[in-house]
Design a protein around this motif. Structure first.
Motif, mmCIF file in Angstrom:
data_model
loop_
_atom_site.group_PDB
_atom_site.id
_atom_site.type_symbol
_atom_site.label_atom_id
_atom_site.label_comp_id
_atom_site.label_asym_id
_atom_site.label_seq_id
_atom_site.Cartn_x
_atom_site.Cartn_y
_atom_site.Cartn_z
ATOM 1 N N PHE A 195 64.960 123.832 4.845
ATOM 2 C CA PHE A 195 64.151 122.668 4.527
ATOM 3 C C PHE A 195 62.985 122.630 5.503
ATOM 4 C CE2 PHE A 195 63.227 118.103 5.103
ATOM 5 C CZ PHE A 195 62.937 117.775 3.795
ATOM 6 N N GLU A 196 61.786 122.517 4.969
ATOM 7 C CA GLU A 196 60.589 122.459 5.801
ATOM 8 C C GLU A 196 59.952 121.095 5.621
ATOM 9 O OE1 GLU A 196 58.630 124.022 8.683
ATOM 10 O OE2 GLU A 196 59.646 125.524 7.480
ATOM 11 N N GLN A 197 59.960 120.310 6.656
ATOM 12 C CA GLN A 197 59.343 118.999 6.577
ATOM 13 C C GLN A 197 57.866 119.149 6.891
ATOM 14 O OE1 GLN A 197 61.182 116.041 8.988
ATOM 15 N NE2 GLN A 197 60.006 114.385 8.112
ATOM 16 N N ILE A 198 57.026 118.565 6.046
ATOM 17 C CA ILE A 198 55.592 118.668 6.277
ATOM 18 C C ILE A 198 55.054 117.304 6.707
ATOM 19 C CG2 ILE A 198 55.307 120.564 4.648
ATOM 20 C CD1 ILE A 198 54.078 118.527 2.699
ATOM 21 N N PRO A 199 54.009 117.303 7.505
ATOM 22 C CA PRO A 199 53.441 116.033 7.952
ATOM 23 C C PRO A 199 52.847 115.260 6.774
ATOM 24 C CG PRO A 199 52.607 117.885 9.252
ATOM 25 C CD PRO A 199 53.364 118.457 8.110
ATOM 26 N N THR A 200 53.215 114.002 6.642
ATOM 27 C CA THR A 200 52.686 113.198 5.538
ATOM 28 C C THR A 200 51.193 112.944 5.695
ATOM 29 O OG1 THR A 200 53.316 111.166 6.671
ATOM 30 C CG2 THR A 200 54.875 112.056 5.063
ATOM 31 N N SER A 201 50.675 113.104 6.896
ATOM 32 C CA SER A 201 49.241 112.884 7.096
ATOM 33 C C SER A 201 48.393 113.934 6.377
ATOM 34 C CB SER A 201 48.898 112.839 8.585
ATOM 35 O OG SER A 201 49.434 113.932 9.261
ATOM 36 N N LEU A 202 49.020 115.003 5.868
ATOM 37 C CA LEU A 202 48.285 115.971 5.044
ATOM 38 C C LEU A 202 47.753 115.305 3.780
ATOM 39 C CD1 LEU A 202 50.395 119.251 5.126
ATOM 40 C CD2 LEU A 202 48.095 118.926 5.994
ATOM 41 N N ASN A 203 48.461 114.274 3.307
ATOM 42 C CA ASN A 203 48.004 113.564 2.110
ATOM 43 C C ASN A 203 46.592 113.011 2.292
ATOM 44 O OD1 ASN A 203 50.496 114.035 0.972
ATOM 45 N ND2 ASN A 203 51.324 112.058 1.559
ATOM 46 N N ASN A 204 46.264 112.587 3.500
ATOM 47 C CA ASN A 204 44.933 112.040 3.756
ATOM 48 C C ASN A 204 43.857 113.106 3.609
ATOM 49 O OD1 ASN A 204 45.962 109.444 4.392
ATOM 50 N ND2 ASN A 204 46.609 110.276 6.361
ATOM 51 N N TYR A 205 44.168 114.335 3.949
ATOM 52 C CA TYR A 205 43.211 115.429 3.784
ATOM 53 C C TYR A 205 42.925 115.661 2.299
ATOM 54 C CZ TYR A 205 43.525 116.709 8.727
ATOM 55 O OH TYR A 205 43.448 116.713 10.086
ATOM 56 N N VAL A 206 43.952 115.497 1.472
ATOM 57 C CA VAL A 206 43.767 115.625 0.023
ATOM 58 C C VAL A 206 42.986 114.421 -0.491
ATOM 59 C CG1 VAL A 206 44.944 115.771 -2.213
ATOM 60 C CG2 VAL A 206 45.852 117.031 -0.248
ATOM 61 N N ARG A 207 43.374 113.221 -0.060
ATOM 62 C CA ARG A 207 42.688 111.992 -0.495
ATOM 63 C C ARG A 207 41.202 112.040 -0.190
ATOM 64 N NH1 ARG A 207 47.270 108.898 2.108
ATOM 65 N NH2 ARG A 207 48.683 108.555 0.361
ATOM 66 N N TYR A 208 40.852 112.557 0.969
ATOM 67 C CA TYR A 208 39.453 112.593 1.387
ATOM 68 C C TYR A 208 38.749 113.850 0.895
ATOM 69 C CZ TYR A 208 40.815 108.777 4.500
ATOM 70 O OH TYR A 208 41.283 107.586 5.008
ATOM 71 N N ASP A 209 39.412 114.594 0.017
ATOM 72 C CA ASP A 209 38.840 115.789 -0.619
ATOM 73 C C ASP A 209 38.420 116.856 0.402
ATOM 74 O OD1 ASP A 209 38.258 117.208 -2.958
ATOM 75 O OD2 ASP A 209 36.129 116.657 -2.854
ATOM 76 N N LEU A 210 39.191 116.952 1.485
ATOM 77 C CA LEU A 210 38.948 118.010 2.463
ATOM 78 C C LEU A 210 39.693 119.283 2.069
ATOM 79 C CD1 LEU A 210 39.313 115.809 5.651
ATOM 80 C CD2 LEU A 210 37.186 116.718 4.687
ATOM 81 N N ILE A 211 40.844 119.105 1.419
ATOM 82 C CA ILE A 211 41.623 120.223 0.894
ATOM 83 C C ILE A 211 42.125 119.843 -0.494
ATOM 84 C CG2 ILE A 211 42.333 121.079 3.174
ATOM 85 C CD1 ILE A 211 45.105 119.798 2.669
#
Length: 152
Positions: free
Chosen positions: A24-40
């Protein structure tokens, strides 16, 4: 006549958060903000998690070949993986350097994402654009509820 066949796989009905202890690999939920802000893009999050998995703690970096990432991403094209890596580098989530031992290979340093507050400070225009978009959607939902209540 062609028939459509569907496959249904029943889950374990065990909640992942409470029961998964390995593989199981837990990923940082703050990655969602990078998607929201159209950075990735959303598929870049998967590339990021793959690089996290390939990260070697002894060396401090990951070095999977592009072909390995292509296979792990379900047969994604070379260009798709390269664009994903380029966006992750631009967003500051990974650093790519030439391998010290193999000059034709790259190594990847996987960094933790910024918190939402830090990210808002770093990309204020994108943050503002997202906030405006979110407000627009919330207003639309509010108007839809009001219209529905009027019909009752």
């Amino acid at each position: 006549m062609k028939t459509i066949q569907t496959i249904s796989i029943k889950g374990t009905e065990l909640r992942c958060k409470d029961h998964v202890k390995e593989n199981f690999e837990q990923i940082p939920t703050s990655l969602n903000n990078y998607v929201r802000y159209d950075l990735i893009k959303p598929n870049d999050v998967y590339t990021y998690t793959l690089l996290m998995q390939y990260d070697n703690a002894s060396y401090g970096y990951a070095w999977p070949p592009i072909e390995t990432l292509q296979m792990e991403c379900g047969g994604a094209s070379d260009g798709t993986i390269r664009k994903s890596i380029k966006r992750l580098v631009s967003a500051g989530l990974i650093r790519r350097e030439k391998s010290p031992m193999y000059p034709n290979k790259h190594i990847y340093f996987v960094d933790l994402p910024h918190s939402v507050e830090e990210l808002k400070r770093l990309v204020p225009k994108k943050s503002k654009a997202y906030d405006e978009y979110r407000e627009k959607l919330l207003n639309r939902a509010k108007m839809d509820r009001e219209r529905l209540n009027q019909l009752k």
